[in-house]
Design an enzyme around this catalytic site. Structure first.
Site, PDB file in Angstrom:
ATOM      1  N   THR A  11       0.819  -1.212   0.000  1.00  0.00           N
ATOM      2  CA  THR A  11       0.000   0.000   0.000  1.00  0.00           C
ATOM      3  C   THR A  11       0.851   1.259   0.000  1.00  0.00           C
ATOM      4  O   THR A  11       1.990   1.251   0.494  1.00  0.00           O
ATOM      5  CB  THR A  11      -0.897  -0.008   1.256  1.00  0.00           C
ATOM      6  OG1 THR A  11      -1.539   1.261   1.384  1.00  0.00           O
ATOM      7  CG2 THR A  11      -0.104  -0.266   2.528  1.00  0.00           C
ATOM      8  N   ASP A  12       0.272   2.359  -0.470  1.00  0.00           N
ATOM      9  CA  ASP A  12       0.973   3.648  -0.410  1.00  0.00           C
ATOM     10  C   ASP A  12       1.058   4.176   1.025  1.00  0.00           C
ATOM     11  O   ASP A  12       1.832   5.094   1.307  1.00  0.00           O
ATOM     12  CB  ASP A  12       0.292   4.686  -1.324  1.00  0.00           C
ATOM     13  CG  ASP A  12      -1.157   4.980  -0.963  1.00  0.00           C
ATOM     14  OD1 ASP A  12      -1.692   4.357  -0.020  1.00  0.00           O
ATOM     15  OD2 ASP A  12      -1.771   5.853  -1.628  1.00  0.00           O
ATOM     16  N   GLU A  13       0.260   3.573   1.944  1.00  0.00           N
ATOM     17  CA  GLU A  13       0.241   4.097   3.318  1.00  0.00           C
ATOM     18  C   GLU A  13       1.572   3.907   4.033  1.00  0.00           C
ATOM     19  O   GLU A  13       1.819   4.556   5.050  1.00  0.00           O
ATOM     20  CB  GLU A  13      -0.891   3.439   4.128  1.00  0.00           C
ATOM     21  CG  GLU A  13      -2.253   3.707   3.525  1.00  0.00           C
ATOM     22  CD  GLU A  13      -3.412   3.573   4.485  1.00  0.00           C
ATOM     23  OE1 GLU A  13      -3.181   3.448   5.704  1.00  0.00           O
ATOM     24  OE2 GLU A  13      -4.556   3.597   4.007  1.00  0.00           O
TER      25      GLU A  13
ATOM     26  N   TYR B  20      -2.016  -0.449  11.003  1.00  0.00           N
ATOM     27  CA  TYR B  20      -2.131  -1.115   9.698  1.00  0.00           C
ATOM     28  C   TYR B  20      -0.911  -0.812   8.828  1.00  0.00           C
ATOM     29  O   TYR B  20      -0.250  -1.732   8.326  1.00  0.00           O
ATOM     30  CB  TYR B  20      -3.416  -0.668   8.982  1.00  0.00           C
ATOM     31  CG  TYR B  20      -3.414  -1.000   7.488  1.00  0.00           C
ATOM     32  CD1 TYR B  20      -3.478  -2.313   7.046  1.00  0.00           C
ATOM     33  CD2 TYR B  20      -3.317   0.021   6.530  1.00  0.00           C
ATOM     34  CE1 TYR B  20      -3.454  -2.618   5.683  1.00  0.00           C
ATOM     35  CE2 TYR B  20      -3.295  -0.277   5.169  1.00  0.00           C
ATOM     36  CZ  TYR B  20      -3.359  -1.593   4.750  1.00  0.00           C
ATOM     37  OH  TYR B  20      -3.327  -1.886   3.404  1.00  0.00           O
TER      38      TYR B  20
ATOM     39  N   LYS C 245       2.081  -3.249   7.378  1.00  0.00           N
ATOM     40  CA  LYS C 245       2.375  -3.437   5.941  1.00  0.00           C
ATOM     41  C   LYS C 245       3.833  -3.040   5.655  1.00  0.00           C
ATOM     42  O   LYS C 245       4.523  -3.691   4.878  1.00  0.00           O
ATOM     43  CB  LYS C 245       1.408  -2.617   5.074  1.00  0.00           C
ATOM     44  CG  LYS C 245      -0.033  -3.119   5.069  1.00  0.00           C
ATOM     45  CD  LYS C 245      -0.213  -4.506   4.458  1.00  0.00           C
ATOM     46  CE  LYS C 245       0.029  -4.554   2.961  1.00  0.00           C
ATOM     47  NZ  LYS C 245      -0.331  -5.881   2.385  1.00  0.00           N
TER      48      LYS C 245
END
Ligand code: NAD
Ligand code: DAU
Length: 355
Positions: free
Chosen positions: A137-139, A163, A167
């Protein structure tokens, strides 16, 4: 039956995974597509009804944290490629229950990496022709200011939520297996997805559902946070492209060049949903309810996708208004799906199909 490739997709009963399974199983009948999923609340075999009869498709219910089972399944199906999507994926849940996120996203990824490494290094051709594709993810990159900047593949990791921390950790393990053991890997970091089969806890499906039911639309803070939205089938196409043509050891960012302030997106959703429901357009505006902000709420995400566009020729295919209209229509036409997955009835569906 001899298959040219044997691809294990983890989390294939979830939102993005089901689109990836559908695309690969239908586009490549000469590949064996093995969908491995634990079927948590987010995994739903009804997402794959149109695929389950295909001869090149197999479903296996398993937990990626079960290392012995991963060893056994990789060997049994002679898997040569893994597309790893299985994860806990909702930020709000991670704030309430970080341990579950560390277990699945970190330990589960490690369990799978170690299993691939062991099984593949013992095969006659070793790591040759193998690939561990990690969907991220970009997060992991943290948050951007409102007034500029984009995440590139060189942006330093700076996760804020449990989260995104889980990741980011999984990404680091994937890279560590490449750098330490030479495991052939590729990682993609994608922006916010939307489209059919997304569990109605995420912004877009939750709000469509609430508009239909006349329930409040809980906008966090002042609704000024920005997300970069991509139609899920465009993400699945990007995964197909990277799986086949991505360079081993590389990271590719995937995004839609499609930034929206949450509150502007909510107005567009209301307009689209009211229109498709035949209600006076804007009549659901009164449902907007500003609520307490999400803890650690990242202000803005924006992906620079020029590497995958230039190197691999992938581009998003849909304009946002088109994709959103398709999505709203789908949710309005699949009310039974929403009801089943939110009431737990899909457990009965699993039993009826797989015993
Ligand atoms: P999702 O929550 O809809 O689906 C996750 C799937 O993983 C479910 O089918 C679930 O049953 C399965 N799963 C969970 N724990 C498991 C375990 N221990 N063993 C086996 N299966 C397990 O998630 P999604 O939105 O489809 O996201 C898929 C992947 O893509 C995730 O890795 C996520 O981090 C990443 N991602 C999501 C987005 C997005 O906008 N949704 C964007 C970028 C990246
Ligand atoms: O950027 C990619 C990520 O996008 C993925 O890695 C995650 O798995 C996925 O869940 C998504 O994370 P977000 O937190 O951005 O998505 P969510 O739909 O939960 O929220 C989108 C924005 O809307 C965010 O700024 C929070 C806000 N929001 C969300 C909900 C659920 C609200 O204002 N109200 C809500 O009720």
């Amino acid at each position: 039956m001899h298959y040219e490739r044997k691809i294990l997709i983890t989390g294939g009963a979830g939102f993005i995974g089901s689109h990836v399974v559908r695309l690969l199983a239908t586009r490549y009948p000469h590949y064996h597509i093995i969908n491995l999923d634990k079927l948590t609340y987010a995994g739903n075999l009804e997402n794959l009804r149109d695929v389950e009869q295909l001869p090149n498709y197999t479903f296996v219910r398993a937990d990626i944290c079960d290392h012995e089972r991963m060893l056994e399944l990789l060997a049994h199906y002679e898997v040569d490629g893994v597309v790893h999507l299985a994860a806990e994926s909702h930020v709000d849940r991670s704030i309430r229950d970080p341990f579950t996120f560390a277990r699945t996203n970190v330990m589960g990824t490690l369990s799978l990496l170690q299993a691939c490494s062991r099984v593949w290094e013992q095969s006659p051709e070793g790591y040759r022709g193998k690939l561990f594709y990690h969907v991220s993810t970009d997060e992991v990159y943290g948050a951007l200011p409102l007034d500029g900047g984009m995440f590139t593949e060189q942006t330093s990791y700076d996760p804020h939520s449990p989260y995104s921390a889980s990741k980011a950790s999984s990404d680091h393990f994937v890279r560590a297996f490449h750098d330490t053991y030479g495991l052939p890997i590729v990682i993609t970091n994608c922006s916010n997805n939307y489209g059919p089969y997304q569990f109605p806890e995420k912004l877009i499906p939750l709000f469509i559902n609430n508009i239909v039911q006349g329930r409040p639309l809980p906008v966090y803070g002042r609704g000024e946070n920005v997300r970069d939205w991509l139609y899920v089938e465009d993400h699945a196409r990007a995964i197909d492209v990277v799986l086949h043509r991505g360079r081993v050891g590389e990271t590719y960012n995937i995004g839609g060049h499609n930034e929206w302030r949450n509150i502007d997106l909510v107005h567009l959703l209301i307009e689209t949903t009211d229109r498709l429901l035949g209600r006076p357009v804007g009549s659901s505006e009164g449902l907007i309810s500003y609520v307490k902000d999400r803890a650690g709420h990242d202000l803005r995400y924006a992906i620079d996708a020029s590497k995958i566009e230039q190197e691999l020729g992938w581009k998003p295919s849909l304009q946002f208004a088109q994709g959103l209209e398709l999505t709203v229509r789908w949710y309005l036409e699949h009310r039974d799906w929403v009801e089943h997955i939110t009431s737990g009835v899909y457990g009965e569906y699993y039993q009826s199909v797989y015993g």
